[in-house]
Design an enzyme around this catalytic site. Structure first.
Site, short mmCIF file in Angstrom:
data_model
loop_
_atom_site.label_atom_id
_atom_site.label_comp_id
_atom_site.label_asym_id
_atom_site.label_seq_id
_atom_site.Cartn_x
_atom_site.Cartn_y
_atom_site.Cartn_z
N HIS A 1 0.80 -1.23 0.00
CA HIS A 1 0.00 0.00 0.00
C HIS A 1 0.82 1.28 0.00
O HIS A 1 0.29 2.36 -0.19
CB HIS A 1 -0.96 0.03 1.20
CG HIS A 1 -0.27 0.36 2.48
ND1 HIS A 1 0.38 -0.59 3.23
CD2 HIS A 1 -0.11 1.54 3.14
CE1 HIS A 1 0.90 -0.02 4.29
NE2 HIS A 1 0.63 1.27 4.26
C1 UD1 Z 1 -1.82 5.84 5.52
C2 UD1 Z 1 -0.49 6.36 6.07
C3 UD1 Z 1 0.53 5.24 6.09
C4 UD1 Z 1 0.00 4.03 6.84
C5 UD1 Z 1 -1.34 3.61 6.24
C6 UD1 Z 1 -1.94 2.43 6.98
C7 UD1 Z 1 -0.06 8.75 5.58
C8 UD1 Z 1 0.74 9.69 4.78
N1 UD1 Z 1 0.04 7.45 5.25
O1 UD1 Z 1 -1.58 5.45 4.17
O2 UD1 Z 1 1.70 5.70 6.73
O3 UD1 Z 1 0.93 2.97 6.71
O4 UD1 Z 1 -2.24 4.72 6.29
O5 UD1 Z 1 -2.92 1.78 6.19
O6 UD1 Z 1 -0.76 9.16 6.48
N2 UD1 Z 1 -8.78 4.89 0.85
C9 UD1 Z 1 -10.03 4.35 0.76
N3 UD1 Z 1 -10.70 4.08 1.91
C10 UD1 Z 1 -10.17 4.31 3.13
C11 UD1 Z 1 -8.90 4.90 3.20
C12 UD1 Z 1 -8.21 5.17 2.06
O7 UD1 Z 1 -10.55 4.12 -0.33
O8 UD1 Z 1 -10.84 4.03 4.15
C13 UD1 Z 1 -8.03 5.16 -0.40
C14 UD1 Z 1 -8.28 6.51 -0.98
O9 UD1 Z 1 -8.28 6.40 -2.35
C15 UD1 Z 1 -7.07 7.31 -0.53
C16 UD1 Z 1 -5.97 6.25 -0.53
O10 UD1 Z 1 -6.64 5.05 -0.15
O11 UD1 Z 1 -6.81 8.38 -1.36
C17 UD1 Z 1 -4.86 6.54 0.42
O12 UD1 Z 1 -5.33 6.69 1.76
P1 UD1 Z 1 -4.52 7.54 2.85
O13 UD1 Z 1 -5.14 7.41 4.16
O14 UD1 Z 1 -4.26 8.90 2.33
O15 UD1 Z 1 -3.12 6.85 2.90
P2 UD1 Z 1 -2.76 5.32 3.10
O16 UD1 Z 1 -2.16 4.88 1.83
O17 UD1 Z 1 -3.85 4.48 3.67
#
Ligand code: UD1
Length: 365
Positions: free
Chosen positions: A214
């Site tokens: 991820h």
């Molecule tokens: C975040 C953390 C990372 C951690 C991870 C745990 C930051 C910069 N990164 O990364 O350090 O290891 O969480 O999982 O804070 N999305 C969904 N549904 C959700 C959440 C996310 O669809 O419930 C999708 C969205 O398209 C979003 C993308 O995942 O844009 C990224 O989500 P985000 O929370 O920004 O970062 P993570 O990659 O999960």
């Protein structure tokens, strides 16, 4: 003592439970969920399984660019601090939720307490590394999971308010592994992996790789993501992947072929512990899962150039692999001498939550 605690992403729900349970016995905690993770299987399932208290505030910031996401959180956390007037604000780890909490409190002269302080990959391109550096330099109490973390802070001139408490994820694993085994043994885990058509994947205990991908550095680089799935296709055992929504989206966009892999939705904590304990090997770019594999004595290959958890590399329990098919295949098929070595205790005594509580209540003295 009255604390505001900020959580928002999967690993923070896991870390928060042992501390909340301990701290709330005699103190007041105001729990704030930023809403960084919002899907039911990225958020709600952790509250249900772990018995984490319902948040007092849910900020519902959702997804967005780093600036947008962090900015929205900052504005809302500031309002909460001004209303609640806590004695301190506690943050976990290295996500955008961590950074927003630390920044909001620090500007209002509210003491910042950072759990999982001092970790470094020394790769400043990682959003997590940026978040850690800023959070550590703003924190008043730095609760470190390992001695390496304490040493890292010293190199940056941070020595006041620094404590080695052990790793709070170790507390969580110890508390939950038996519950997980009771729930998922005797084939119940396979039932959980049934696809929409009702088919159970043909996986056997200790004969599959458990993989998670991820990190932005892998998902947002087309070549790397293709190399990873090409390596999975050529592995000698099937690969089980609980898939993060970000990675799902990228796979679809790039039309990556999925062979030798079983994809499932993001797994809850208890199922994930079971899948980790029973895998032949974990293959991941996650920070937390590298450690969980180590705690559960499952070898790990980390698909990154650096790790913050250097202790896990000792005796080859964990091994780093740059992202190309040949190197990944070579690394996963290395001789696993680690299983013959007893594991040194490098992550504390499993009572990190209690140590953290005591340090906070004594004001870091
Ligand atoms: C975040 C953390 C990372 C951690 C991870 C745990 C930051 C910069 N990164 O990364 O350090 O290891 O969480 O999982 O804070 N999305 C969904 N549904 C959700 C959440 C996310 O669809 O419930 C999708 C969205 O398209 C979003 C993308 O995942 O844009 C990224 O989500 P985000 O929370 O920004 O970062 P993570 O990659 O999960």
């Amino acid at each position: 003592m009255k604390l505001v605690t900020i959580i928002g992403a999967r690993p923070q729900f896991i870390k928060a439970e042992p501390f909340s349970r301990m701290f709330r016995k005699e103190n007041e905690e105001v729990l704030v969920h930023t809403g960084q993770h919002y899907d039911a299987n990225m958020s709600d399932v952790f509250f249900e399984e772990l018995g984490l208290p319902k948040p007092d505030y849910h900020l519902e910031v959702g997804s967005g660019s780093h600036g947008l996401q962090t900015g929205r959180m900052l504005e809302k956390i500031e309002e909460i601090i001004l209303k609640e007037l806590p004695d301190g604000l506690l943050v976990y780890g290295d996500t955008n939720s961590t950074l927003a909490g630390a920044l909001a409190a620090s500007k209002l002269h509210i003491p910042v307490f950072h759990v999982e302080a001092g970790l470094r990959s020394y790769n400043k391109l990682m959003p997590e590394e940026q978040n850690r550096i800023v959070t550590d330099h703003l924190s008043d109490l730095l609760l470190c999971p390992t001695q390496t973390a304490v040493d890292n802070l010293e190199k940056e001139g941070i020595t006041a308010g620094v404590f080695n408490t052990g790793d709070i994820m170790y507390d969580a694993v110890q508390r939950n592994i038996e519950i997980s085994k009771n729930r998922y043994s005797d084939g119940a885990w396979l039932d959980e992996l049934r696809d929409e058509g009702g088919t159970i994947p043909s996986l056997k205990e200790k004969e599959y790789y458990l993989a998670t991908i991820h990190r932005a550095e892998n998902t947002d680089d087309d070549t790397k993501l293709r190399e990873i799935f090409s390596a999975f296709e050529k592995m000698d055992k099937p690969v089980l992947i609980p898939l993060h929504p970000r990675t799902r989206k990228r796979i679809d966009e790039l039309n990556i072929q999925l062979n030798n892999v079983t994809i499932i939705k993001p797994a809850g904590y208890l199922l994930m512990l079971y899948l980790t304990a029973n895998a032949f090997m974990v293959v991941t770019d996650s920070g937390g899962l590298q450690k969980e594999a180590f705690f559960l004595k499952t070898p790990c290959t980390t698909l990154r150039d650096q790790t913050e958890w250097v202790e896990t590399l000792e005796n080859g329990w964990n091994s780093l692999s740059p992202i190309d098919v040949k190197t990944i295949l070579r690394t996963v098929s290395r001789e696993l001498l680690c299983v013959q070595h007893p594991q040194p205790r490098l992550f504390g005594d499993g009572n990190a939550a209690e140590h953290i509580c005591q340090i906070l209540l004594k004001g870091g003295e």
